[in-house]
Design an enzyme around this catalytic site. Structure first.
Site, PDB file in Angstrom:
ATOM      1  N   TYR A 155       0.839  -1.210   0.000  1.00 46.24           N
ATOM      2  CA  TYR A 155       0.000   0.000   0.000  1.00 46.24           C
ATOM      3  C   TYR A 155       0.875   1.262   0.000  1.00 46.24           C
ATOM      4  O   TYR A 155       0.625   2.215  -0.753  1.00 46.24           O
ATOM      5  CB  TYR A 155      -0.898  -0.051   1.233  1.00 46.24           C
ATOM      6  N   LYS A 159       0.948   4.238  -2.839  1.00 47.67           N
ATOM      7  CA  LYS A 159       0.628   5.642  -2.558  1.00 47.67           C
ATOM      8  C   LYS A 159       1.834   6.548  -2.828  1.00 47.67           C
ATOM      9  O   LYS A 159       1.676   7.682  -3.300  1.00 47.67           O
ATOM     10  CB  LYS A 159       0.133   5.786  -1.115  1.00 47.67           C
TER      11      LYS A 159
HETATM   12  N1  LIG Z   1      -9.911   5.836   5.495  1.00 44.01           N
HETATM   13  C1  LIG Z   1      -8.655   6.199   5.712  1.00 44.01           C
HETATM   14  O1  LIG Z   1      -8.207   6.315   6.860  1.00 44.01           O
HETATM   15  C2  LIG Z   1      -7.737   6.491   4.552  1.00 44.01           C
HETATM   16  C3  LIG Z   1      -6.456   6.990   4.848  1.00 44.01           C
HETATM   17  C4  LIG Z   1      -5.597   7.280   3.817  1.00 44.01           C
HETATM   18  C5  LIG Z   1      -5.996   7.082   2.503  1.00 44.01           C
HETATM   19  N2  LIG Z   1      -7.227   6.588   2.242  1.00 44.01           N
HETATM   20  C6  LIG Z   1      -7.586   6.400   0.832  1.00 44.01           C
HETATM   21  O2  LIG Z   1      -8.823   7.010   0.555  1.00 44.01           O
HETATM   22  C7  LIG Z   1      -9.451   6.340  -0.540  1.00 44.01           C
HETATM   23  C8  LIG Z   1     -10.885   5.982  -0.168  1.00 44.01           C
HETATM   24  O3  LIG Z   1     -10.855   5.106   0.925  1.00 44.01           O
HETATM   25  P1  LIG Z   1     -12.066   4.890   1.948  1.00 44.01           P
HETATM   26  O4  LIG Z   1     -11.477   4.961   3.297  1.00 44.01           O
HETATM   27  O5  LIG Z   1     -13.201   5.754   1.593  1.00 44.01           O
HETATM   28  O6  LIG Z   1     -12.368   3.346   1.623  1.00 44.01           O
HETATM   29  P2  LIG Z   1     -13.734   2.533   1.453  1.00 44.01           P
HETATM   30  O7  LIG Z   1     -13.308   1.106   1.483  1.00 44.01           O
HETATM   31  O8  LIG Z   1     -14.759   3.021   2.416  1.00 44.01           O
HETATM   32  O9  LIG Z   1     -14.211   2.919  -0.020  1.00 44.01           O
HETATM   33  C9  LIG Z   1     -13.479   2.549  -1.165  1.00 44.01           C
HETATM   34  C10 LIG Z   1     -14.408   2.466  -2.359  1.00 44.01           C
HETATM   35  O10 LIG Z   1     -13.617   2.126  -3.498  1.00 44.01           O
HETATM   36  C11 LIG Z   1     -14.277   1.101  -4.231  1.00 44.01           C
HETATM   37  N3  LIG Z   1     -13.300   0.311  -4.984  1.00 44.01           N
HETATM   38  C12 LIG Z   1     -12.399  -0.581  -4.519  1.00 44.01           C
HETATM   39  N4  LIG Z   1     -11.716  -1.129  -5.521  1.00 44.01           N
HETATM   40  C13 LIG Z   1     -12.181  -0.566  -6.670  1.00 44.01           C
HETATM   41  C14 LIG Z   1     -11.865  -0.726  -8.037  1.00 44.01           C
HETATM   42  N5  LIG Z   1     -10.938  -1.608  -8.450  1.00 44.01           N
HETATM   43  N6  LIG Z   1     -12.538   0.018  -8.943  1.00 44.01           N
HETATM   44  C15 LIG Z   1     -13.491   0.892  -8.544  1.00 44.01           C
HETATM   45  N7  LIG Z   1     -13.849   1.062  -7.266  1.00 44.01           N
HETATM   46  C16 LIG Z   1     -13.186   0.358  -6.335  1.00 44.01           C
HETATM   47  C17 LIG Z   1     -14.988   0.278  -3.169  1.00 44.01           C
HETATM   48  O11 LIG Z   1     -16.046  -0.520  -3.725  1.00 44.01           O
HETATM   49  C18 LIG Z   1     -15.474   1.364  -2.214  1.00 44.01           C
HETATM   50  O12 LIG Z   1     -16.745   1.851  -2.572  1.00 44.01           O
HETATM   51  C19 LIG Z   1      -8.564   5.134  -0.859  1.00 44.01           C
HETATM   52  O13 LIG Z   1      -7.712   5.449  -1.937  1.00 44.01           O
HETATM   53  C20 LIG Z   1      -7.750   4.961   0.400  1.00 44.01           C
HETATM   54  O14 LIG Z   1      -6.511   4.325   0.155  1.00 44.01           O
HETATM   55  C21 LIG Z   1      -8.109   6.282   3.231  1.00 44.01           C
END
Ligand SMILES: NC(=O)c1ccc[n+]([C@@H]2O[C@H](COP(=O)([O-])OP(=O)(O)OC[C@H]3O[C@@H](n4cnc5c(N)ncnc54)[C@H](O)[C@@H]3O)[C@@H](O)[C@H]2O)c1
Length: 249
Positions: A155, A159
């Site tokens: 991951y 990123k």
């Molecule tokens: N939540 C956190 O603490 C956090 C921290 C840093 C970065 N992020 C990043 O933020 C972004 C969103 O994360 P989140 O926390 O909302 O996660 P989440 O799991 O709640 O939502 C992710 C969404 O992406 C969709 N998805 C997954 N694989 C996919 C694909 N191949 N094609 C299309 N859609 C796809 C899923 O179905 C889901 O609806 C991600 O890139 C994650 O790495 C999140």
């Protein structure tokens, strides 16, 4: 005129979590249209209906961002409906955590395919149109994990790749009035954190100077700034949005 009046946007991974919050915020900013891309077809349809029951400004498209043909077809559908894409938010992302000595090749490739190649394919599908029109706002969702996080070599690599890609695409696109930035969230309350064991979560929250989890809307507000002309002189940046977490290393 509001912040995003007359603009058309695509948000990937928009069925829930941060992506959904970004789409919701763009609608509040008066975006002309927003396309929600997600793998989860049922959920993305439901989300679209909840965000815009009239269906006038929101469309839901089943799309696996790791599949270039799928991405190109989805972007073509959006262009047909909206006429153009002004704003792209590459938000779809997954984790497959494991200590490196136990990590499989499949875990590494899956995360790079979705997080990095998903971003790469979506940018490639929109960049020619943005260059031609000399307008574009690209926002890539990175993570504080890009700096290093135990159990996340795959991951973190995906990123960090996004951040390097962001800076380089920003350099190549600046003359065409296209800004490219990334946001590095840390500890946002979404389903992605549900795989982390409870005791580890407690320690992680205690390490956040703000002493709480962030909310998806607190990332959406940063995306709103980067998607609007308020950020016209901001490009090639990674904006940390993590309640001060990175000050603690
Ligand atoms: N939540 C956190 O603490 C956090 C921290 C840093 C970065 N992020 C990043 O933020 C972004 C969103 O994360 P989140 O926390 O909302 O996660 P989440 O799991 O709640 O939502 C992710 C969404 O992406 C969709 N998805 C997954 N694989 C996919 C694909 N191949 N094609 C299309 N859609 C796809 C899923 O179905 C889901 O609806 C991600 O890139 C994650 O790495 C999140």
């Amino acid at each position: 005129m509001s912040k995003l009046t007359n603009r058309y946007a695509v948000v990937t991974g928009a069925a829930k979590g941060i992506g959904r919050a970004i789409a919701e915020r763009f609608l509040a900013d008066d975006v002309a249209g927003v396309a929600l891309f997600d793998m989860d077809e049922a959920l993305v349809q439901q989300t679209a209906l909840e965000l815009d029951p009239t269906g006038e400004r929101v469309i839901a498209i089943k799309c696996n961002v790791a599949d270039q043909e799928n991405v190109n077809a989805a972007m073509a559908t959006v262009t047909e409906k909206f006429g153009r894409i002004d704003i792209l938010v590459n938000n779809a992302g997954i984790t497959r955590d494991a200590m490196f000595h136990k990590m499989t090749d499949a875990q590494a490739r899956m995360v790079l395919d979705v997080n990095f190649y998903g971003t790469f394919y979506c940018c490639q599908a929109v960049i020619a149109g943005m260059r031609e029109r000399e307008y574009g706002k690209i926002i890539n969702i990175s993570s504080t994990s890009a700096f290093g996080n135990i159990g996340q070599t795959n991951y973190a690599a995906s990123k960090a790749a996004i951040d390097g890609f962001t800076r380089t695409l920003a350099l190549e696109s600046a003359r065409k009035n296209i800004t490219v930035n990334s946001i590095a969230p840390g500890m946002i309350e979404t389903d992605i954190l549900k795989t982390i064991p409870e005791d580890i979560m407690k320690t992680k929250i205690a390490n956040v100077p703000a002493n709480r989890l962030g909310q998806p809307s607190e990332i959406a507000s940063v995306a709103s700034f980067l998607a609007s002309d308020d950020s016209s002189w901001v490009t090639g940046n990674t904006i940390l949005a993590c309640g001060g977490l990175k000050m603690r290393g």
